[in-house]
Motif scaffolding. Structure first.
Motif, PDB file in Angstrom:
ATOM      1  N   GLN A 192      36.544   7.607 -16.895  1.00  0.00           N
ATOM      2  CA  GLN A 192      36.766   8.618 -17.925  1.00  0.00           C
ATOM      3  C   GLN A 192      35.547   8.739 -18.832  1.00  0.00           C
ATOM      4  OE1 GLN A 192      40.431   8.154 -20.080  1.00  0.00           O
ATOM      5  NE2 GLN A 192      41.614   7.570 -18.279  1.00  0.00           N
ATOM      6  N   ARG A 193      34.979   7.595 -19.214  1.00  0.00           N
ATOM      7  CA  ARG A 193      33.836   7.609 -20.120  1.00  0.00           C
ATOM      8  C   ARG A 193      32.616   8.246 -19.455  1.00  0.00           C
ATOM      9  NH1 ARG A 193      33.238   1.729 -20.927  1.00  0.00           N
ATOM     10  NH2 ARG A 193      35.332   1.075 -20.387  1.00  0.00           N
ATOM     11  N   LEU A 194      32.359   7.846 -18.222  1.00  0.00           N
ATOM     12  CA  LEU A 194      31.201   8.381 -17.506  1.00  0.00           C
ATOM     13  C   LEU A 194      31.342   9.880 -17.274  1.00  0.00           C
ATOM     14  CD1 LEU A 194      30.697   5.519 -14.903  1.00  0.00           C
ATOM     15  CD2 LEU A 194      29.016   6.242 -16.602  1.00  0.00           C
ATOM     16  N   LEU A 195      32.560  10.322 -16.969  1.00  0.00           N
ATOM     17  CA  LEU A 195      32.752  11.748 -16.699  1.00  0.00           C
ATOM     18  C   LEU A 195      32.452  12.589 -17.937  1.00  0.00           C
ATOM     19  CD1 LEU A 195      33.576  13.906 -14.685  1.00  0.00           C
ATOM     20  CD2 LEU A 195      35.934  13.624 -15.433  1.00  0.00           C
ATOM     21  N   LEU A 196      32.925  12.146 -19.101  1.00  0.00           N
ATOM     22  CA  LEU A 196      32.620  12.883 -20.321  1.00  0.00           C
ATOM     23  C   LEU A 196      31.113  12.991 -20.529  1.00  0.00           C
ATOM     24  CD1 LEU A 196      35.280  11.467 -22.827  1.00  0.00           C
ATOM     25  CD2 LEU A 196      35.088  13.835 -22.050  1.00  0.00           C
ATOM     26  N   GLU A 197      30.395  11.894 -20.311  1.00  0.00           N
ATOM     27  CA  GLU A 197      28.949  11.906 -20.493  1.00  0.00           C
ATOM     28  C   GLU A 197      28.272  12.841 -19.500  1.00  0.00           C
ATOM     29  OE1 GLU A 197      28.254   7.340 -22.095  1.00  0.00           O
ATOM     30  OE2 GLU A 197      28.075   7.773 -19.957  1.00  0.00           O
ATOM     31  N   VAL A 198      28.672  12.752 -18.244  1.00  0.00           N
ATOM     32  CA  VAL A 198      28.022  13.537 -17.195  1.00  0.00           C
ATOM     33  C   VAL A 198      28.315  15.030 -17.362  1.00  0.00           C
ATOM     34  CG1 VAL A 198      27.994  13.988 -14.709  1.00  0.00           C
ATOM     35  CG2 VAL A 198      27.878  11.647 -15.543  1.00  0.00           C
ATOM     36  N   ILE A 199      29.534  15.365 -17.778  1.00  0.00           N
ATOM     37  CA  ILE A 199      29.860  16.776 -18.008  1.00  0.00           C
ATOM     38  C   ILE A 199      29.019  17.334 -19.156  1.00  0.00           C
ATOM     39  CG2 ILE A 199      31.644  18.371 -18.778  1.00  0.00           C
ATOM     40  CD1 ILE A 199      31.927  17.461 -15.868  1.00  0.00           C
ATOM     41  N   GLN A 200      28.864  16.554 -20.225  1.00  0.00           N
ATOM     42  CA  GLN A 200      28.023  16.986 -21.335  1.00  0.00           C
ATOM     43  C   GLN A 200      26.592  17.222 -20.851  1.00  0.00           C
ATOM     44  OE1 GLN A 200      28.825  17.556 -24.637  1.00  0.00           O
ATOM     45  NE2 GLN A 200      26.698  18.147 -25.023  1.00  0.00           N
ATOM     46  N   GLU A 201      26.085  16.327 -20.025  1.00  0.00           N
ATOM     47  CA  GLU A 201      24.725  16.463 -19.505  1.00  0.00           C
ATOM     48  C   GLU A 201      24.607  17.662 -18.560  1.00  0.00           C
ATOM     49  OE1 GLU A 201      24.090  12.664 -17.738  1.00  0.00           O
ATOM     50  OE2 GLU A 201      24.203  11.607 -19.664  1.00  0.00           O
ATOM     51  N   ALA A 202      25.655  17.921 -17.767  1.00  0.00           N
ATOM     52  CA  ALA A 202      25.632  19.059 -16.848  1.00  0.00           C
ATOM     53  C   ALA A 202      25.591  20.379 -17.612  1.00  0.00           C
ATOM     54  CB  ALA A 202      26.850  19.018 -15.928  1.00  0.00           C
ATOM     55  N   LEU A 203      26.336  20.464 -18.709  1.00  0.00           N
ATOM     56  CA  LEU A 203      26.313  21.681 -19.528  1.00  0.00           C
ATOM     57  C   LEU A 203      24.943  21.868 -20.165  1.00  0.00           C
ATOM     58  CD1 LEU A 203      29.814  21.433 -21.250  1.00  0.00           C
ATOM     59  CD2 LEU A 203      29.127  22.996 -19.432  1.00  0.00           C
ATOM     60  N   GLU A 204      24.348  20.771 -20.633  1.00  0.00           N
ATOM     61  CA  GLU A 204      23.002  20.861 -21.197  1.00  0.00           C
ATOM     62  C   GLU A 204      22.000  21.287 -20.128  1.00  0.00           C
ATOM     63  OE1 GLU A 204      22.243  17.058 -22.896  1.00  0.00           O
ATOM     64  OE2 GLU A 204      23.714  17.291 -24.519  1.00  0.00           O
ATOM     65  N   HIS A 205      22.164  20.765 -18.916  1.00  0.00           N
ATOM     66  CA  HIS A 205      21.282  21.125 -17.804  1.00  0.00           C
ATOM     67  C   HIS A 205      21.406  22.605 -17.477  1.00  0.00           C
ATOM     68  CE1 HIS A 205      20.130  21.149 -13.386  1.00  0.00           C
ATOM     69  NE2 HIS A 205      19.081  20.579 -13.941  1.00  0.00           N
ATOM     70  N   ALA A 206      22.631  23.135 -17.634  1.00  0.00           N
ATOM     71  CA  ALA A 206      22.870  24.556 -17.350  1.00  0.00           C
ATOM     72  C   ALA A 206      22.464  25.454 -18.512  1.00  0.00           C
ATOM     73  CB  ALA A 206      24.336  24.780 -17.016  1.00  0.00           C
ATOM     74  N   GLY A 207      22.168  24.855 -19.667  1.00  0.00           N
ATOM     75  CA  GLY A 207      21.829  25.652 -20.841  1.00  0.00           C
ATOM     76  C   GLY A 207      23.034  26.315 -21.478  1.00  0.00           C
TER      77      GLY A 207
END
Length: 284
Positions: A192-207
């Motif tokens: 759960q913790r990793l998914l929240l982090e990775v989703i945040q990073e994916a949105l940042e990667h997408a702008g």
């Protein structure tokens, strides 16, 4: 619903309550921010519904915070005014499944061996180009919780593999960033913790600004497998608390994302075994 107070009075009461008790900013309220964005979580909603029920003389349900998500909409509803509730997601129209799909952002976390964890698509691509290996000797503390000092356990542990791939920073989680109290964060499965982090990073990667998706028909589709974190937590009976159930359940993984980012599309977690590393957010 009828109320002895008019809409303006209810709105003033709500604004005063949210500013005083939730730390909300008046300009956020004036801009039409949702209750979620104003800091009203599930527990807060239960308390607030009790206060509003006493104020209006009628029963108020926490569900109404989602149906009438802003102060203006809720005040109008509670004072008997006409207001359209937030609509439920509509099923796809015929042919809707033929819409093109585009991958617009990526986030990832992989073991990187002695070089540390691999974070993000750029690091992962370089990791592949460098032909690095993530396989290292098993960390010395890996089996400590399973060693009860008996000869039987020692015999089993002597036969376990010496090699594997492990994330080094799985315990590093910025709970404050995701508005999660430390006690609850400690009970959350690392998935759960990793998914929240990775989703945040994916949105940042997408702008894509994360708050721009709030209240949108955005779906979360996740794969997950293995509940050993929850099983180990169950062995510590005195430590089982209110956060244990949601922290250890695979079904909550997608909901963690949809709740934090305030997404209103479908949220689905499926045990997909070896493909569980694949997660998708669908922007409707």
């Amino acid at each position: 619903m009828t109320s002895p107070l008019d809409e303006a009075a209810v709105r003033r009461w709500l604004v005063d309550y949210l500013v005083t008790n939730m730390g909300a900013k008046p300009d956020q309220i004036d801009a039409g921010a949702s209750m979620h964005d104003l800091g009203v979580g599930s527990r807060d909603a239960v308390v607030l519904t009790g206060e509003l029920s006493e104020l209006t003389g009628s029963t108020v349900s926490p569900v109404e915070f989602w149906q009438y998500p802003t102060v203006d909409a809720l005040a109008r509803f509670l004072s008997g005014g006409e207001v359209e509730p937030v609509a439920a997601p509509m099923p796809p129209t015929a042919g809707g499944y033929d819409e093109p799909v585009a991958v617009i952002g990526l986030g990832c976390r992989f073991p990187g061996g002695d070089g540390g964890d691999v974070q993000g698509p750029d690091e992962y691509w370089q990791y592949l180009l460098d032909a690095r290996s993530s396989v290292t000797e098993v960390p010395t503390a890996r089996w400590t919780p399973f060693d009860d000092g008996s000869a039987e356990s020692a015999a089993v542990l002597d036969d376990v593999t010496r090699w594997g791939s492990y994330l080094r920073e799985v315990d590093q989680f910025d709970a404050e960033f995701f508005e999660i109290i430390p006690r609850e964060a400690a009970r959350m499965d690392p998935q759960q913790r990793l998914l929240l982090e990775v989703i945040q990073e994916a949105l940042e990667h997408a702008g894509i600004p994360a708050d721009s998706l709030a209240e949108s028909q955005t779906g979360v589709f996740t794969g997950a497998s293995v509940t050993d974190y929850g099983c180990m937590g169950a062995l510590d009976l005195p430590g089982v608390d209110a956060w244990y159930g949601t922290g250890s359940a695979l079904s909550i993984i997608a909901n963690r994302v949809s709740y934090y980012f305030d997404l209103r599309g479908p949220s689905v977690t499926v045990d997909t075994a070896c493909s569980s590393s694949l997660v998708a957010i669908h922007l409707a």
